[in-house]
Design an enzyme around this catalytic site. Structure first.
Site, PDB file in Angstrom:
ATOM      1  N   SER A 144       2.173 -19.155  30.320  1.00 47.31           N
ATOM      2  CA  SER A 144       3.541 -18.649  30.366  1.00 47.31           C
ATOM      3  C   SER A 144       3.805 -18.103  31.754  1.00 47.31           C
ATOM      4  O   SER A 144       2.897 -17.574  32.405  1.00 47.31           O
ATOM      5  CB  SER A 144       3.741 -17.540  29.321  1.00 47.31           C
ATOM      6  OG  SER A 144       5.001 -16.907  29.487  1.00 47.31           O
ATOM      7  N   TYR A 165       0.717  -9.268  26.305  1.00 45.59           N
ATOM      8  CA  TYR A 165       0.975 -10.704  26.393  1.00 45.59           C
ATOM      9  C   TYR A 165       0.770 -11.257  27.803  1.00 45.59           C
ATOM     10  O   TYR A 165       0.024 -12.235  27.980  1.00 45.59           O
ATOM     11  CB  TYR A 165       2.380 -11.009  25.882  1.00 45.59           C
ATOM     12  CG  TYR A 165       2.729 -12.479  25.899  1.00 45.59           C
ATOM     13  CD1 TYR A 165       2.279 -13.313  24.881  1.00 45.59           C
ATOM     14  CD2 TYR A 165       3.490 -13.028  26.927  1.00 45.59           C
ATOM     15  CE1 TYR A 165       2.586 -14.672  24.890  1.00 45.59           C
ATOM     16  CE2 TYR A 165       3.800 -14.377  26.945  1.00 45.59           C
ATOM     17  CZ  TYR A 165       3.349 -15.199  25.923  1.00 45.59           C
ATOM     18  OH  TYR A 165       3.642 -16.539  25.949  1.00 45.59           O
TER      19      TYR A 165
END
Length: 312
Positions: A144, A165
């Site tokens: 990501s 994350y």
């Protein structure tokens, strides 16, 4: 590996979102598809849909946080199809933490690391030896820009973004870079790739808390409501930002094209977010402050009393 017909693809996190889209796209190319997921009912439904479309598909309930489960997946794939050619370590969980990182629940850290990092490590350890024995194949690890480029400073609801994350996705990039180097050293035809799905994606990762396993149950009481995609979209709208979702099929095409072109970086067309990479490199070379950090709206972070459970 340009001709994928008859080849075997394994996709973790295959019951929905990007994983399901990749499985379908592989099947449309004539590949045999194995969807793996910890959620049994959605997995059964996703596998049935592919089968109804004429795709030879197998669903295997798999917990990527448990190496024995991933090892069992690898054995079942080889036993059923006789080989494996593409492995997509795609299973992931999103941010569920609130407040500043020193306030994050330790259970949030363990869950994120076990799924997003150890899940990839387990996939590499279970499948790469099989690919090496065959002499070719592809490993695709889903990353990501949030972490792979730089961590978001402010989250979707306005407060400090979770640190869990992006930390795991930074690890995924490092893992994949190392995997690429290690494979190159062996002289094998097995290739490593890192996938950066571009844009805003309509997937369940925004509401990962809905499927939180008991083994990672929160140990702290929440101060703010759990994030939902509807709330995220409302914040964008209130900020005057129109959200257009990137079709998941576009991401799946990106993976297919990346495999055929043997591209390490599976990324979409140049986008404004790419500027973060240039700004980060400039900051490193100038030994400067990390002024490239932005919030989810793309604005530069600045001090504010608006937080996600954090105390200003």
């Amino acid at each position: 590996m340009r001709d994928l017909r008859g080849k075997v693809a394994v996709v973790t996190g295959g019951a929905g979102g990007i994983g399901r889209a990749m499985g379908r796209r592989f099947g449309q190319e004539g590949m045999k598809v194995v969807l793996a997921d910890v959620l049994a009912e959605p997995l059964d439904e996703a596998t049935r849909v592919l089968t109804d479309e004429g795709i030879e598909a197998l669903g295997v309930v798999t917990d990527v946080t448990d190496y024995s489960s991933v090892e069992s997946l690898a054995k079942q794939v080889v036993a059923h199809f006789g080989a494996v050619h593409v492995v997509c370590n795609n299973a992931g969980t999103g941010g569920v933490s609130e407040g500043y990182m020193w306030e994050h629940d330790l259970a949030d850290w363990r869950w994120g690391i076990d799924v997003n990092v150890l899940g990839v490590i387990h996939g590499i350890k279970a499948f790469v030896p099989i690919l090496l024995e065959q002499g070719d194949g592809h490993v695709v690890n889903t990353c990501s820009g949030n972490g792979g480029f730089a961590p978001l400073a402010r989250g979707a609801m306005g407060g400090p973004a979770t640190a869990v994350y992006p930390m795991t996705k930074a690890a995924v990039l490092c893992l994949t870079e190392s995997l690429y180097t290690h494979l190159e050293m062996t002289g094998t035809g097995v290739r490593a790739h890192v996938l950066f799905p571009g844009g805003f994606l309509n997937t369940g990762i925004w509401e990962s808390w809905r499927h939180r396993p008991q083994q990672y149950a929160a140990t702290q009481e929440r101060r703010t409501p759990a994030q939902t995609l509807d709330k995220v979209l409302d914040r964008f709208e209130s900020a005057g930002v129109h959200v257009e979702f990137t079709p998941l099929e576009t991401v799946a095409d990106q993976v297919l094209e990346g495999i055929r072109a043997d591209s390490f970086w599976m990324m979409g067309l140049p986008a404004p977010s790419d500027q973060v990479v240039s700004a980060k490199a400039a900051s490193i070379l100038a030994r400067g402050a990390p002024d490239y950090l932005v919030d989810v709206l793309g604005k530069h972070a600045e001090s504010s009393s608006e937080t996600e459970g954090g105390k200003p």
